[in-house]
Design an enzyme around this catalytic site. Structure first.
Site: not given
Ligand SMILES: [Zn+2]
Ligand SMILES: [Zn+2]
Length: 273
Positions: A64, A148, A60, A171
């Site tokens: 980060d 997410h 995604h 995530d």
């Protein structure tokens, strides 16, 4: 199929755990999942030069997971050759790459000034949805959606081949679709972002610490949830990554082992799994 955790951290800077990135290699090829902070140096520590890597998958577009895509892209061009970097990611990946190349434009042209016959860096982007993504030698790579929200879509990836099945969660909060997609895998590399370990200061975007913890816990998987996910998926080994700086290995593995009878590994940067 060789799998090395290059970065097992998450957004808070942490010298011990660089940003999310995982290396998947076959005898012939390397592939990277996500490009967190420090990825080019970690790649080298894992024995792969930036310009020997030609394929990147993004789970995604949270920063980060791709903050060092630009560093990787320009490093392999400065140091290496013009083999195109092939990128797969969710909708929005193409725009991100175009903007990154724009940002690097001055540097690229300055360097070309004193090179000879040098083309610009080449990047091809494929924006993906659920389903087969590519094959890496004998290894089939499949994308599946995870949960997410508000990030939509966000993906996990499954790798099957060479006698192994390996799943990387991306995530997500506990996800039924991930559990279905990971069924029977040997290794599940799953995020475990303990929201209670977050920092809080006035003005950070949440009125109270409790509000921030609740918001983060709503879109990440907590230590008391991750073992249940692994048990329901029926995997052999659970590897935890995307870990907060305050998370301790003993605490995490004890929490995961309460619901999961298989092997639990708390990930570390450069650990082969
Ligand atoms: Zn993340
Ligand atoms: Zn994220």
């Amino acid at each position: 199929m060789r799998v090395v955790l290059l970065g097992t951290g998450c957004p808070p800077p942490n010298p011990a755990r660089r940003g999310p990135a995982t290396l998947v290699s076959t005898a012939a090829e390397h592939l990277l999942v996500d490009c967190g902070s420090g990825v080019a140096a970690r790649l080298l520590q894992a024995g792969v030069r930036a310009f020997d890597l030609h394929r990147v998958l993004l789970t995604h577009l949270h920063s980060d997971h791709l903050i060092d895509l630009g560093h990787l892209l320009i490093s392999r061009w400065i140091l290496g050759q013009n083999a195109p970097l092939r990128l797969w990611g969710p909708v929005g990946t193409r725009r991100h790459v175009e903007k990154t190349l724009d940002l690097l434009d001055w540097d690229i042209e300055m360097r070309r000034e004193h090179m000879e016959q040098r083309g610009r860096p080449e990047v091809t982007v494929t924006e993906i949805d659920e389903g087969p993504v590519l094959t890496l030698g004998e290894v089939r790579v499949t994308a599946f959606r995870v949960e997410h929200a508000p990030v939509e879509p966000a993906f996990g990836f499954r790798f099957d081949g060479g006698g192994r099945g390996v799943v990387i969660s991306g995530d997500t909060r506990p996800s039924d679709n991930l559990i279905r997609s990971a069924r029977g895998a040997d290794v599940l590399i799953h995020e475990c972002t303990d929201a209670t370990k977050t920092s809080w200061v006035p003005g950070c975007g949440w009125p109270t610490r409790e509000a921030k913890v609740a918001a983060l816990a709503a879109y990440h998987t907590q230590p008391d949830q991750v073992g249940k996910v692994a048990a329901r998926a029926g995997v052999t080994t659970l590897v935890l990554h995307h870990l907060m700086p305050g998370s301790g290995a003993a605490e995490l593995s004890a929490a995961a082992a309460r619901d999961f009878a298989g092997k639990v590994v708390v990930g570390e940067d450069l650990l082969e799994v």
